[in-house]
Design a protein around this motif. Structure first.
Motif, PDB file in Angstrom:
ATOM      1  N   GLN A  17     -10.013   7.694   5.003  1.00  0.00           N
ATOM      2  CA  GLN A  17      -9.134   7.024   5.961  1.00  0.00           C
ATOM      3  C   GLN A  17      -9.645   5.606   6.209  1.00  0.00           C
ATOM      4  N   VAL A  18      -8.714   4.664   6.319  1.00  0.00           N
ATOM      5  CA  VAL A  18      -9.051   3.281   6.644  1.00  0.00           C
ATOM      6  C   VAL A  18      -8.160   2.842   7.793  1.00  0.00           C
ATOM      7  N   GLN A  19      -8.781   2.289   8.845  1.00  0.00           N
ATOM      8  CA  GLN A  19      -8.038   1.779   9.994  1.00  0.00           C
ATOM      9  C   GLN A  19      -8.121   0.256  10.002  1.00  0.00           C
ATOM     10  N   ALA A  36      -6.191   9.102   2.969  1.00  0.00           N
ATOM     11  CA  ALA A  36      -6.491   9.202   1.543  1.00  0.00           C
ATOM     12  C   ALA A  36      -5.299   9.688   0.732  1.00  0.00           C
ATOM     13  N   ASP A  37      -4.389  10.454   1.355  1.00  0.00           N
ATOM     14  CA  ASP A  37      -3.226  10.988   0.629  1.00  0.00           C
ATOM     15  C   ASP A  37      -2.083   9.978   0.505  1.00  0.00           C
ATOM     16  N   SER A  57       5.133   8.373   4.589  1.00  0.00           N
ATOM     17  CA  SER A  57       4.487   9.359   3.725  1.00  0.00           C
ATOM     18  C   SER A  57       4.429   8.836   2.302  1.00  0.00           C
ATOM     19  N   ALA A  58       3.518   9.375   1.517  1.00  0.00           N
ATOM     20  CA  ALA A  58       3.362   8.959   0.128  1.00  0.00           C
ATOM     21  C   ALA A  58       4.630   9.203  -0.686  1.00  0.00           C
ATOM     22  N   ASP A  59       5.445  10.176  -0.270  1.00  0.00           N
ATOM     23  CA  ASP A  59       6.685  10.484  -1.010  1.00  0.00           C
ATOM     24  C   ASP A  59       7.835   9.549  -0.653  1.00  0.00           C
ATOM     25  N   GLY A  60       7.581   8.578   0.243  1.00  0.00           N
ATOM     26  CA  GLY A  60       8.597   7.608   0.622  1.00  0.00           C
ATOM     27  C   GLY A  60       9.350   7.929   1.891  1.00  0.00           C
ATOM     28  N   THR A  61       9.084   9.083   2.495  1.00  0.00           N
ATOM     29  CA  THR A  61       9.727   9.441   3.755  1.00  0.00           C
ATOM     30  C   THR A  61       9.154   8.581   4.880  1.00  0.00           C
ATOM     31  N   VAL A  62      10.033   8.076   5.747  1.00  0.00           N
ATOM     32  CA  VAL A  62       9.604   7.255   6.875  1.00  0.00           C
ATOM     33  C   VAL A  62      10.059   7.924   8.171  1.00  0.00           C
ATOM     34  N   HIS A  63       9.106   8.170   9.073  1.00  0.00           N
ATOM     35  CA  HIS A  63       9.387   8.758  10.390  1.00  0.00           C
ATOM     36  C   HIS A  63       9.267   7.644  11.427  1.00  0.00           C
ATOM     37  N   HIS A  64      10.233   7.529  12.324  1.00  0.00           N
ATOM     38  CA  HIS A  64      10.220   6.517  13.380  1.00  0.00           C
ATOM     39  C   HIS A  64      10.008   7.213  14.725  1.00  0.00           C
ATOM     40  N   PHE A  65       9.130   6.636  15.541  1.00  0.00           N
ATOM     41  CA  PHE A  65       8.770   7.234  16.821  1.00  0.00           C
ATOM     42  C   PHE A  65       9.010   6.262  17.965  1.00  0.00           C
TER      43      PHE A  65
END
Length: 85
Positions: A17-19, A36-37, A57-65
């Protein structure tokens, strides 16, 4: 930064993980965390009040909060194919 004016800009963990941080010395705020994923979390807000606004997400899914730190709720999800949920 210069000696005496150093500030945190990046923090790496053994897990991969990198912040990433922005802001002046003592006011650094978390703006992005990459796992890392390939998952990336994006944050907004002042130091100590950073709230999650987007997760990619790595699969291209974007979640908005939306919501304050610790009370974020999912308001929209976009699949890699452009479908909005």
């Amino acid at each position: 930064g210069e000696r005496g004016a150093e500030r945190k800009v990046r923090k790496e963990f053994p897990s991969g993980q990198v912040q990433y941080y922005e802001g002046g010395q003592g006011a650094e705020r978390l703006v992005r965390s990459e796992l890392a994923d390939g998952t990336a979390h994006h944050f907004e807000g002042d130091k100590g009040a950073e709230r999650l606004v987007r997760m990619e997400s790595a699969d291209g899914t974007v979640h908005h909060f939306e919501g304050d730190k610790g009370a974020e709720r999912l308001v929209r999800m976009e699949s890699a194919d452009g479908t909005v949920h």
